[in-house]
Design a protein around this motif. Structure first.
Motif, PDB file in Angstrom:
ATOM      1  N   TYR A   1       0.837  -1.198   0.000  1.00  0.00           N
ATOM      2  CA  TYR A   1       0.000   0.000   0.000  1.00  0.00           C
ATOM      3  C   TYR A   1       0.879   1.259   0.000  1.00  0.00           C
ATOM      4  CZ  TYR A   1      -3.393   3.476   1.520  1.00  0.00           C
ATOM      5  OH  TYR A   1      -4.170   4.589   1.611  1.00  0.00           O
TER       6      TYR A   1
ATOM      7  N   ASP B   1      -5.837  -2.393  -8.769  1.00  0.00           N
ATOM      8  CA  ASP B   1      -5.750  -3.573  -7.914  1.00  0.00           C
ATOM      9  C   ASP B   1      -4.307  -3.939  -7.569  1.00  0.00           C
ATOM     10  OD1 ASP B   1      -6.336  -5.758  -6.472  1.00  0.00           O
ATOM     11  OD2 ASP B   1      -6.776  -7.048  -8.192  1.00  0.00           O
TER      12      ASP B   1
ATOM     13  N   SER C   1      -3.846  -6.022  -4.935  1.00  0.00           N
ATOM     14  CA  SER C   1      -3.957  -7.193  -4.053  1.00  0.00           C
ATOM     15  C   SER C   1      -3.147  -8.367  -4.596  1.00  0.00           C
ATOM     16  CB  SER C   1      -5.419  -7.577  -3.823  1.00  0.00           C
ATOM     17  OG  SER C   1      -5.898  -8.448  -4.803  1.00  0.00           O
TER      18      SER C   1
ATOM     19  N   CYS D   1      -3.473 -10.063   0.764  1.00  0.00           N
ATOM     20  CA  CYS D   1      -4.441  -9.460  -0.156  1.00  0.00           C
ATOM     21  C   CYS D   1      -5.724  -9.090   0.587  1.00  0.00           C
ATOM     22  CB  CYS D   1      -4.742 -10.390  -1.336  1.00  0.00           C
ATOM     23  SG  CYS D   1      -5.561 -11.928  -0.906  1.00  0.00           S
ATOM     24  N   ARG D   2      -6.052  -9.840   1.637  1.00  0.00           N
ATOM     25  CA  ARG D   2      -7.242  -9.527   2.452  1.00  0.00           C
ATOM     26  C   ARG D   2      -7.020  -8.272   3.279  1.00  0.00           C
ATOM     27  NH1 ARG D   2      -8.107 -15.439   4.660  1.00  0.00           N
ATOM     28  NH2 ARG D   2      -6.202 -14.794   5.686  1.00  0.00           N
TER      29      ARG D   2
ATOM     30  N   TYR E   1      -8.080  -4.429   2.568  1.00  0.00           N
ATOM     31  CA  TYR E   1      -9.433  -3.898   2.710  1.00  0.00           C
ATOM     32  C   TYR E   1      -9.792  -3.851   4.192  1.00  0.00           C
ATOM     33  CZ  TYR E   1      -9.577  -4.952  -2.238  1.00  0.00           C
ATOM     34  OH  TYR E   1      -9.291  -5.011  -3.574  1.00  0.00           O
TER      35      TYR E   1
ATOM     36  N   VAL F   1     -13.548  -9.373   4.853  1.00  0.00           N
ATOM     37  CA  VAL F   1     -12.971  -9.541   3.523  1.00  0.00           C
ATOM     38  C   VAL F   1     -12.917 -11.016   3.147  1.00  0.00           C
ATOM     39  CG1 VAL F   1     -10.990  -9.004   2.054  1.00  0.00           C
ATOM     40  CG2 VAL F   1     -11.579  -7.482   3.943  1.00  0.00           C
TER      41      VAL F   1
ATOM     42  N   GLU G   1     -11.966  -9.495  -1.707  1.00  0.00           N
ATOM     43  CA  GLU G   1     -13.175  -8.708  -1.971  1.00  0.00           C
ATOM     44  C   GLU G   1     -13.808  -8.373  -0.624  1.00  0.00           C
ATOM     45  OE1 GLU G   1     -17.621 -10.279  -3.395  1.00  0.00           O
ATOM     46  OE2 GLU G   1     -15.878 -11.604  -3.460  1.00  0.00           O
ATOM     47  N   GLN G   2     -14.206  -7.126  -0.464  1.00  0.00           N
ATOM     48  CA  GLN G   2     -14.818  -6.749   0.809  1.00  0.00           C
ATOM     49  C   GLN G   2     -16.275  -7.195   0.843  1.00  0.00           C
ATOM     50  OE1 GLN G   2     -15.923  -2.633   1.969  1.00  0.00           O
ATOM     51  NE2 GLN G   2     -14.346  -2.843   3.542  1.00  0.00           N
TER      52      GLN G   2
ATOM     53  N   PRO H   1     -17.999  -3.379   5.239  1.00  0.00           N
ATOM     54  CA  PRO H   1     -16.989  -2.547   5.909  1.00  0.00           C
ATOM     55  C   PRO H   1     -17.036  -2.757   7.419  1.00  0.00           C
ATOM     56  CG  PRO H   1     -18.875  -1.206   5.300  1.00  0.00           C
ATOM     57  CD  PRO H   1     -19.144  -2.585   4.763  1.00  0.00           C
TER      58      PRO H   1
ATOM     59  N   GLU I   1      -9.263  -0.167   6.293  1.00  0.00           N
ATOM     60  CA  GLU I   1      -8.176  -0.495   5.359  1.00  0.00           C
ATOM     61  C   GLU I   1      -6.929   0.328   5.702  1.00  0.00           C
ATOM     62  OE1 GLU I   1     -10.737   0.741   2.314  1.00  0.00           O
ATOM     63  OE2 GLU I   1      -9.665   2.611   1.912  1.00  0.00           O
TER      64      GLU I   1
END
Lengths: 337, 337
Positions: free
Chosen positions: A70, A81, A83, A94-95, A98, A102, A118-119, A122, A310
Motif C-alpha cells: 500500500y 488492484d 492485491s 491481499c485480504r 481492505y 474480507v 473482496e470486501q 466494511p 483499510e
C-alpha cells in the motif's frame, strides 16, 4: 529496512519480488506521476512497526506486506488492484488491503490472476463485534504457515474433502456476517478453525500449531457457550497457538472475567488494546466449569480489538523515519516484543 | 467383580448385556456341558487384573472384555464365534480374542452381524516386531472413545473422506504385515494415527486426545526416521495421550536410548516389560535433533512388549480367586496403578 526497530536483511526473495513488481507496474503503465523516473531510481528506507507479536501466528506478515505494498503504491502513484502483488508477499496480505470483512476468492485461472480479495462488508457494518486475542505464553517454534500448507496440499487426503466443504461454508459465513447472526457466525468460525487444524494433523509429517493451552481455551469456549445456551464466544486459531476470540461488545465483560479467572496473571498490562468495561455486577458460576483447571500464566496478555479499516496514509507527525532517513527510534537492543 | 483388587459395580449396562448374551447362547444351543443348568444358576465372582494402566487409552476395556467373554465361554462350554459378544462390551474387544495381527472387518449388514475380527497373521509371523508403550505422566481427563466416536460420526465432515480412504489403507497394511515390510508398515501406521486424530479435531465440539508431550513424541519419531533415512520407528495413538511405538528388535537399543535422552526419569523401574538390551556401542548424534527439547518426567514409564497370543486358560496356580471365592490379593487401598 527496519522491523520493530531492528535492521533487517532485504534479501528475502518474496520481499524483492514484491518491490520489483510494483516498480514494473509503474513503468508499464507509464504512470503520470511527478518525477516518476527519478523516484524509481531512489534507494528506499523502509521502517515498519507492529503493535502485536511478530511471527507468532498473528498474521503479522499479512499486515506487513499489505502495509508495504500500500505504502509503495502511494509513493509511486500506482492505482487499481494491488492485491495480486500483496498476495505474492504473503497470501493473506491481499485480504489486509481492505477494511472490515474480507473474502479471499480462490479464483479459477491457473496463473492465479483472479485469486483476489473482496470486501463483504466494511468495519462499520457490525460495530459491536469485538476480538480478544489471547497471546499464549509458550510460543514454541512451529512450522511456518506457507511451508505447512504446501505439505498439506501434497500429503493430506482429508484436504480433498475440505475442498468440497469450503465453498458452502464461505456462503454461509457471508450470510451470517450480512445478517449479523452471531450464533451462526461463531459456529462456522469454530468449525472452520477445527477443520483447518485437522488437515494440518493429517499432513505427513503432521503439522501441529495447537498446544495444550490452545485446547484448554477451546474447551473453555465450548463450556461458556453450553452454559449460555447459545454461542457467546467463538475461537479461531491461525498458524500458531494463540486464540482469536470473537465476542459481542455486551459480552466482553463476562468473557474477560472468565478468562482472567482461568488464566490469572499478575501483569498490570495483561489486558491491552481497547478499554475493558469494568463491570462488577457479573457473577459467574464456576461450578459449571468443574472439568477445567485454572492455569496461571498460561497467557502472556490479551489484546482487546475490533475489525479495523483499510490501510491509510498517516499524518506526517506519525512518520517512523527521521529527516536523516533513519528510524526515529532505533532500539536494536531492548525494544523487541 | 474385582478389577485390580478393587470391588466394582456390576451395574454397567454393557457388562450385564455381555453376561446375559453368553448365557442366552448356552440355552439356545442346548450346550452339551456338564451340569449346564446348574452352572447357569451360579452366582459369579469375577476377578480381573491388568498389568498396564486402566482407562488411559491403552485399550484396557478391549482386553478386559475379551478376557471376560473368553473366560465365560470356557466356563459354559460355548464354542464358535464369540467375537460378536465381545464387541458389545467394547468394540475393539473382538480383535483381542485373536493373537498376532488382527483385522476388524466393518461388515456390510445393518445389524452388524458380519462385523467380525479376523486374524491376518499369528504373533509368530513377525517375531522381531517390538512395541514400546510410552505412558505419559499427565493423564488429563479425556473424552471416552465410544462417546467421542459417536460425536465424530454425527458432526465430522472429514470423516466422509476417511471412510473412502480406509479400505485401501487396510489392504496396504495387510500386505505390509504379510511381507514384513517395516518401512511401509510404519508409514501407514503413522498416517492412520494422524488421520484418526484429525477427524477427532474436526468433530464438533472437537475431541483432542493428543497433548504437547504426544506431539513431542511425534516430532521425535519423525526426526529419528529422517536421520535414519528410512522408518526405524512408528507411532500410533489411541484415545489418550500415550504413544505406542513400533520398532524392530534390532533397533530397540538405539530407540530406547534416544527416548531416555529426551524423557529422562529417575524411576529405577522406568523401563518395564521385556528386558531391554543393554548395548553401549550405540552413539547417537543429538545435534540432528536440535529443534527438540529434553523434557524430564514427561513419561511415567515405558513398557517394552510384543504382539501376543490369543487369550488362554492359565494353570490353576495362577488363579486370582482363593478357595473361598474372594480375591487372593484384596488391595482396595494401596494397589492402584
Amino acid at each position: 529496512m527496519w522491523l520493530n526497530g531492528r535492521e533487517q536483511s532485504m534479501k528475502s526473495e518474496r520481499l524483492q519480488s514484491v518491490i520489483a513488481q510494483i516498480k514494473r507496474i509503474c513503468r508499464k503503465r507509464k504512470m503520470d506521476c511527478d518525477q516518476l523516473e527519478e523516484k524509481l531510481q531512489w534507494k528506499l528506507h523502509i521502517c515498519s512497526e507492529n503493535n502485536f507479536p511478530t511471527a507468532a501466528g498473528l498474521a503479522s506478515s499479512a499486515a506487513g506486506y499489505a502495509c508495504l505494498v500500500y505504502a509503495m503504491s502511494k509513493l509511486y502513484g500506482v492505482d487499481g488492484d494491488i492485491s495480486k502483488i500483496a498476495r505474492q508477499g504473503s497470501g493473506s496480505a491481499c485480504r489486509s488491503l481492505y477494511g472490515g470483512f474480507v473474502l479471499w476468492n480462490k479464483g479459477e485461472s491457473v496463473d492465479g490472476e483472479d485469486s483476489r480479495a473482496e470486501q463483504i462488508a466494511p468495519e462499520t457494518h457490525w460495530p459491536d463485534l469485538r476480538i480478544l486475542i489471547l497471546v499464549v505464553s509458550d510460543q514454541t517454534k512451529h512450522t511456518g504457515s506457507t511451508v505447512g500448507m504446501q505439505t498439506s496440499v501434497e500429503t493430506s487426503e482429508l484436504l480433498q474433502q475440505r475442498i468440497q466443504t469450503v465453498p458452502d461454508r464461505v456462503e454461509q459465513m457471508k450470510q451470517a456476517i450480512l445478517k449479523k447472526d452471531f450464533h451462526t457466525f461463531a459456529e462456522i468460525t469454530m468449525k472452520e478453525s477445527n477443520q483447518l487444524h485437522a488437515v494440518c494433523l493429517d499432513t505427513y509429517p503432521p503439522v501441529s500449531y495447537l498446544t495444550d493451552i490452545s485446547h484448554h481455551i477451546i474447551q473453555l469456549v465450548h463450556a461458556i457457550n453450553q452454559d449460555n445456551g447459545s454461542n457467546m464466544v467463538a475461537y479461531s486459531f491461525d498458524a500458531g497457538p494463540n486464540a482469536f476470540l470473537f465476542v459481542q461488545e455486551k459480552d466482553v465483560p463476562i468473557v474477560s472475567r472468565v478468562l482472567c479467572h482461568f488464566y490469572p496473571s499478575s501483569d498490570p498490562h495483561f489486558l491491552r488494546g481497547l478499554p475493558m468495561p469494568e463491570k462488577t455486577d457479573y457473577q459467574v458460576d464456576y461450578t459449571t466449569f468443574s472439568e477445567l483447571k485454572v492455569i496461571p500464566k498460561a497467557l502472556k496478555f490479551i489484546i482487546h480489538t475490533k475489525p479495523g479499516p483499510e490501510p491509510s496514509v498517516k499524518e506526517s507527525c506519525c512518520e517512523l523515519l527521521a529527516s536523516d532517513g533513519f528510524p526515529k527510534v532505533n532500539s536494536n537492543d531492548d525494544k523487541q516484543s
